[in-house]
Design an enzyme around this catalytic site. Sequence first.
Site, mmCIF file in Angstrom:
data_model
loop_
_atom_site.group_PDB
_atom_site.id
_atom_site.type_symbol
_atom_site.label_atom_id
_atom_site.label_comp_id
_atom_site.label_asym_id
_atom_site.label_seq_id
_atom_site.Cartn_x
_atom_site.Cartn_y
_atom_site.Cartn_z
ATOM 1 N N ASP A 160 -60.939 -34.273 -15.218
ATOM 2 C CA ASP A 160 -59.727 -33.823 -15.887
ATOM 3 C C ASP A 160 -59.896 -32.387 -16.395
ATOM 4 O OD1 ASP A 160 -57.494 -33.607 -17.495
ATOM 5 O OD2 ASP A 160 -58.373 -34.747 -19.126
ATOM 6 N N ASP A 184 -66.780 -32.298 -13.896
ATOM 7 C CA ASP A 184 -65.887 -33.109 -14.714
ATOM 8 C C ASP A 184 -64.603 -33.263 -13.881
ATOM 9 O OD1 ASP A 184 -64.600 -34.133 -17.138
ATOM 10 O OD2 ASP A 184 -63.587 -32.204 -17.200
HETATM 11 P P1 B16 Z 1 -59.256 -42.937 -19.626
HETATM 12 P P2 B16 Z 1 -62.735 -36.151 -18.153
HETATM 13 C C1 B16 Z 1 -61.380 -37.680 -19.885
HETATM 14 O O1 B16 Z 1 -61.606 -37.251 -18.575
HETATM 15 C C2 B16 Z 1 -60.159 -37.013 -20.459
HETATM 16 O O2 B16 Z 1 -60.380 -35.614 -20.586
HETATM 17 C C3 B16 Z 1 -59.858 -37.579 -21.822
HETATM 18 O O3 B16 Z 1 -58.703 -36.965 -22.345
HETATM 19 C C4 B16 Z 1 -59.660 -39.091 -21.709
HETATM 20 O O4 B16 Z 1 -59.409 -39.664 -22.974
HETATM 21 C C5 B16 Z 1 -60.919 -39.691 -21.104
HETATM 22 O O5 B16 Z 1 -61.164 -39.103 -19.835
HETATM 23 C C6 B16 Z 1 -60.790 -41.195 -20.927
HETATM 24 O O6 B16 Z 1 -59.812 -41.456 -19.961
HETATM 25 O O7 B16 Z 1 -58.381 -43.337 -20.749
HETATM 26 O O8 B16 Z 1 -58.517 -42.727 -18.321
HETATM 27 O O9 B16 Z 1 -60.458 -43.832 -19.450
HETATM 28 O O10 B16 Z 1 -62.295 -34.832 -18.718
HETATM 29 O O11 B16 Z 1 -64.070 -36.630 -18.709
HETATM 30 O O12 B16 Z 1 -62.669 -36.190 -16.650
HETATM 31 MG MG MG Z 2 -62.240 -32.539 -18.654
#
Ligand code: B16
Ligand code: MG
Length: 214
Positions: free
Chosen positions: A10, A8
């Site tokens: 984030d 993953d």
């Molecule tokens: P975006 P991951 C996720 O990343 C985040 O944890 C989540 O908080 C966010 O809403 C989601 O990506 C979408 O992100 O708005 O930039 O498309 O943890 O899956 O790497």
């Molecule tokens: Mg994450």
Amino acid sequence: MIEAVIFDLDGVIVDTAHYHYIAWKRLASEFGITLTPAHNELLKGVSRMRSLEIVLSLGNIQLSDSEKEALADKKNKWFIEYIESVRPEEIFPGVKEMLVDCRKKNLKVALASSSKNAPRVIELLGVANLFDTMVDGTMITHTKPDPEIFLLAAKRLGVSPDKCVVFEDAEAGVVAALAAGMKCVGVGSPDQLRRANVIVKQTSDFNLSNLDKL
Ligand code: B16
Ligand code: MG
């Protein structure tokens, strides 16, 4: 035998959660909602629109689809501004070395992030060349906790799901990895991740020699 490791982004590779948090907090404040770190846990790993719905539900606010689209865009513009300051040094300690180590061990490496901004973040961190494939939020229909993102990553790597290990920091991500029939290393606090096969405080705390013991 484990053949692939899926990361993953984030919370596992870099703390973009912080940038999501300040952008959502800014948006929430426009509605008189005070977003807390506890609320932020609910936003981790889930899609942008789902995150917005969670934020709005905190203030019992109901809006039309087009109003929600506009707000999600507004938050994303702020997020994009914030992440432009991401530098290679922001990668979590030991993670770059771990990616290199996976290569040395002949493990396939994938990124599976719900974020539609994941490719830009990986580029800013300067580690794109260390992944065999990257799957992001633009490539899937159902976000975590649905297993689609991890199944797609495994397919692109040409590895069967039961030979994949996922590193995840979000409850939704752990649920998705297990639903995909994969093993899961939870990164962070046991409170949210108790379903993972093993939990570590930070990504590089996991010793790759233990992959086959999961
Ligand atoms: P975006 P991951 C996720 O990343 C985040 O944890 C989540 O908080 C966010 O809403 C989601 O990506 C979408 O992100 O708005 O930039 O498309 O943890 O899956 O790497
Ligand atoms: Mg994450």
